[in-house]
Design a protein around this motif. Structure first.
Motif, short mmCIF file in Angstrom:
data_model
loop_
_atom_site.label_atom_id
_atom_site.label_comp_id
_atom_site.label_asym_id
_atom_site.label_seq_id
_atom_site.Cartn_x
_atom_site.Cartn_y
_atom_site.Cartn_z
N TYR A 237 0.81 -1.22 0.00
CA TYR A 237 0.00 0.00 0.00
C TYR A 237 0.85 1.27 0.00
O TYR A 237 0.30 2.37 -0.05
CB TYR A 237 -0.94 0.00 1.21
CG TYR A 237 -1.89 -1.17 1.20
CD1 TYR A 237 -2.98 -1.19 0.34
CD2 TYR A 237 -1.67 -2.27 2.03
CE1 TYR A 237 -3.84 -2.28 0.32
CE2 TYR A 237 -2.53 -3.36 2.01
CZ TYR A 237 -3.62 -3.36 1.15
OH TYR A 237 -4.47 -4.44 1.11
N LEU A 335 -7.38 -2.75 5.44
CA LEU A 335 -6.54 -2.09 4.45
C LEU A 335 -7.05 -2.32 3.04
O LEU A 335 -7.07 -1.41 2.21
CB LEU A 335 -5.10 -2.59 4.58
CG LEU A 335 -4.28 -1.96 5.70
CD1 LEU A 335 -3.06 -2.80 5.98
CD2 LEU A 335 -3.88 -0.54 5.37
N ALA A 339 -8.42 0.66 0.62
CA ALA A 339 -7.74 0.87 -0.66
C ALA A 339 -8.68 0.72 -1.85
O ALA A 339 -8.31 1.07 -2.97
CB ALA A 339 -6.58 -0.11 -0.80
N GLU A 357 -3.62 4.16 8.94
CA GLU A 357 -3.97 3.42 7.72
C GLU A 357 -4.77 4.31 6.78
O GLU A 357 -4.51 4.34 5.57
CB GLU A 357 -4.77 2.17 8.07
CG GLU A 357 -3.96 1.07 8.71
CD GLU A 357 -4.79 -0.08 9.22
OE1 GLU A 357 -4.22 -1.04 9.76
OE2 GLU A 357 -6.05 -0.01 9.11
N SER A 360 -2.55 6.88 5.22
CA SER A 360 -1.68 6.28 4.22
C SER A 360 -2.40 6.00 2.91
O SER A 360 -1.78 5.96 1.85
CB SER A 360 -1.08 4.98 4.76
OG SER A 360 -0.31 5.22 5.92
N LEU A 361 -3.71 5.79 2.98
CA LEU A 361 -4.48 5.44 1.79
C LEU A 361 -5.33 6.61 1.29
O LEU A 361 -6.09 6.46 0.33
CB LEU A 361 -5.34 4.22 2.07
CG LEU A 361 -4.52 2.94 2.27
CD1 LEU A 361 -5.35 1.82 2.84
CD2 LEU A 361 -3.88 2.51 0.96
N LYS A 428 -1.58 11.26 1.89
CA LYS A 428 -1.25 9.96 1.32
C LYS A 428 0.11 10.01 0.63
O LYS A 428 0.95 9.11 0.81
CB LYS A 428 -2.33 9.55 0.33
CG LYS A 428 -2.04 8.26 -0.43
CD LYS A 428 -3.13 7.97 -1.44
CE LYS A 428 -2.82 6.71 -2.25
NZ LYS A 428 -3.90 6.41 -3.24
N LYS A 432 3.66 8.01 1.89
CA LYS A 432 4.45 7.16 1.00
C LYS A 432 5.89 7.66 0.93
O LYS A 432 6.84 6.87 0.96
CB LYS A 432 3.84 7.13 -0.40
CG LYS A 432 4.60 6.24 -1.39
CD LYS A 432 3.97 6.25 -2.76
CE LYS A 432 4.70 5.31 -3.72
NZ LYS A 432 6.12 5.69 -3.90
#
Length: 455
Positions: A237, A335, A339, A357, A360-361, A428, A432
């Motif tokens: 991810y 997740l 996603a 989470e 991050s997405l 996001k 990354k």
């Protein structure tokens, strides 16, 4: 990614026997293994016997907590459980380290959950390097540090609190163990005791990244040797550099993936509200009904995770709804759901794992915090990162259906929702970048590995 001599360096990771604590530490173990280190994860024996485990490159070896047949649920008293865990766990952890010493690959470092400061003493007794692993946000850790050191008086007085590195906080933004000082003393003592002997640890690892909590990290880094190593989520991810890393790999719950994934695949992009309150939060029947009615009246699709232990609280109104707008499941791969292109927002309890989470997405959030650190996380995601909205309680402490409906429409339909979506996408990208090759967290992991190789 593998460094010379890494295969001779063996790391032992020791988590609290809870899904929310195991996930980030196990994920960090995978990062270390991808760099060539030997890694052993040591959950409790009950976890190894009852969990669904599919982990490559990380050895799993159970230790005893004194309740090998029933685990934490075998006893109703948290006080008795954690006291027994400290006594039996210390002995069992020491026995595992001793057994490994007689092998060709003795442990060189112990990474332990910060809620078990007694593990540091075991590691030091055997001459291991020690790393305290913090699973909550740095902002929350800073609050607990200030309370433990007497820098924030309790019970908290006044409507607001000002502390270094943090925005001005209203008292209800503080972690519940601090705001409601008399609540859950065993858990309050546990979060405060994270700082009991942490200055003796060689490393302090936190599942966050620099830009997410920039100011408070700078302040805390002046006190402890902090290394941010997050977001600690499966590599697929984020940077996609850890081979076959598609899931955490250890689950205490079972889900039927084909049911909800087939359902999501039939929905348009950004059309579904994902609803989950984690592995521990419990809601009352009245609150469950208000959520159900609010979701139904919003006229948006929703996927709601309701654990089997909570199913009896589901209202009849949900079963009687014929719109086919909603799907209720007992558990899911969060997740994978977050996603999915169909998911447009996340109605969440704001646990730190769920929060990071979602960050991050790039999924906007509707914050419905329940207890512990969740109120702090909600404060940051709404007022600092600006990637969500927060529900308001009525005079009875209930979030009503109209409030649920309003918040859903604010993100899914309103102008503010568009701004929130743009901010979520920006975070996001930053998440990354942090864990990608050369990013701040990636460099910290490299430095951690290098220091173990030199020790």
């Amino acid at each position: 990614m593998k460094e010379e001599g890494a295969e001779e360096t063996h790391v032992l990771a020791f988590p609290i026997p809870s899904q929310g604590h195991i996930n980030p530490l196990l994920q960090f173990c995978k990062r270390l293994a991808s760099r060539g280190l030997k890694v052993t994860l040591a959950p409790t024996i009950f976890i190894t016997k009852s969990a669904h485990i599919e982990v490559n490159n990380v050895r799993v070896e159970g230790i005893s907590d004194g309740f090998d047949e029933g685990g934490m649920d075998a006893i109703k008293s948290p006080e008795v459980y954690f006291e027994r865990f400290k006594v039996v766990g210390s002995e069992s952890l020491a026995e595992l380290i001793e057994r490994q010493q007689s092998s060709g690959y003795p442990f060189k470092c112990l990474i332990y959950d910060s809620h078990m400061p007694w593990a540091l003493e075991v590691g030091k007794r055997f001459g291991l390097s020690t790393a305290s692993f913090f699973t909550q946000s740095c902002a929350t850790d800073a609050i607990y540090y200030n309370v433990k050191k007497g820098l924030l008086s309790t019970p908290v007085q006044g409507p607001t609190v000002s502390l270094p590195g943090l925005p001005v906080l209203e008292t209800h933004d503080l972690p519940s163990f601090v705001y409601y000082w008399g609540s859950y003393p065993i858990f309050r003592d546990s979060v405060l005791n994270q700082f009991q002997n942490v200055e003796q640890a060689d490393y302090v690892l936190i599942n966050t990244f620099d830009k997410l909590e920039d100011e408070v990290l700078k302040w805390m880094s002046n006190i402890y040797p902090i290394k941010t190593i997050g977001p600690s989520v499966p590599s697929i991810y984020l940077d996609k550099r850890v081979e076959d890393d598609k899931d955490y790999g250890l689950s205490l719950f079972e889900s039927r993936k084909e049911t909800y994934m087939d359902w999501l695949n039939m929905r348009e992009a950004g059309s579904v509200i994902y609803v989950s309150f984690g592995s521990l939060s419990e809601l009352g029947e009245e609150q469950m009904e208000e959520i159900a009615l609010g979701l139904i009246s919003s006229n948006h699709y929703f996927l709601w995770v309701v654990r089997k232990s909570e199913e009896n609280k589901l209202p009849k109104s949900l079963a009687e709804d014929k719109s086919e707008k909603g799907l209720v499941v007992a558990w899911c791969s969060q997740l994978e759901v977050l996603a999915h292109k169909a998911v447009g927002c996340f109605l969440t309890h704001c646990g730190w794992n769920s929060t990071i989470e979602s960050v991050s997405l790039g999924v906007p959030m509707i914050a419905m915090p329940q207890w512990t650190d969740q109120t702090m996380n909600a404060k940051f995601l709404v007022d600092v990162w600006e990637i969500g909205v927060r529900v308001e309680l009525d005079e009875k402490g209930i979030i009503r259906r109209k409030e649920i409906e309003k918040c859903v429409k604010e993100i899914m339909e309103g102008d503010r929702g568009e701004k929130i979506k743009r901010n979520a996408f920006r975070w996001k990208v930053l998440a990354k970048e942090a864990i990608d090759e050369g990013g701040s967290s990636d460099k910290n992991i490299d430095e951690f590995v290098a220091s173990l190789l030199c020790a």
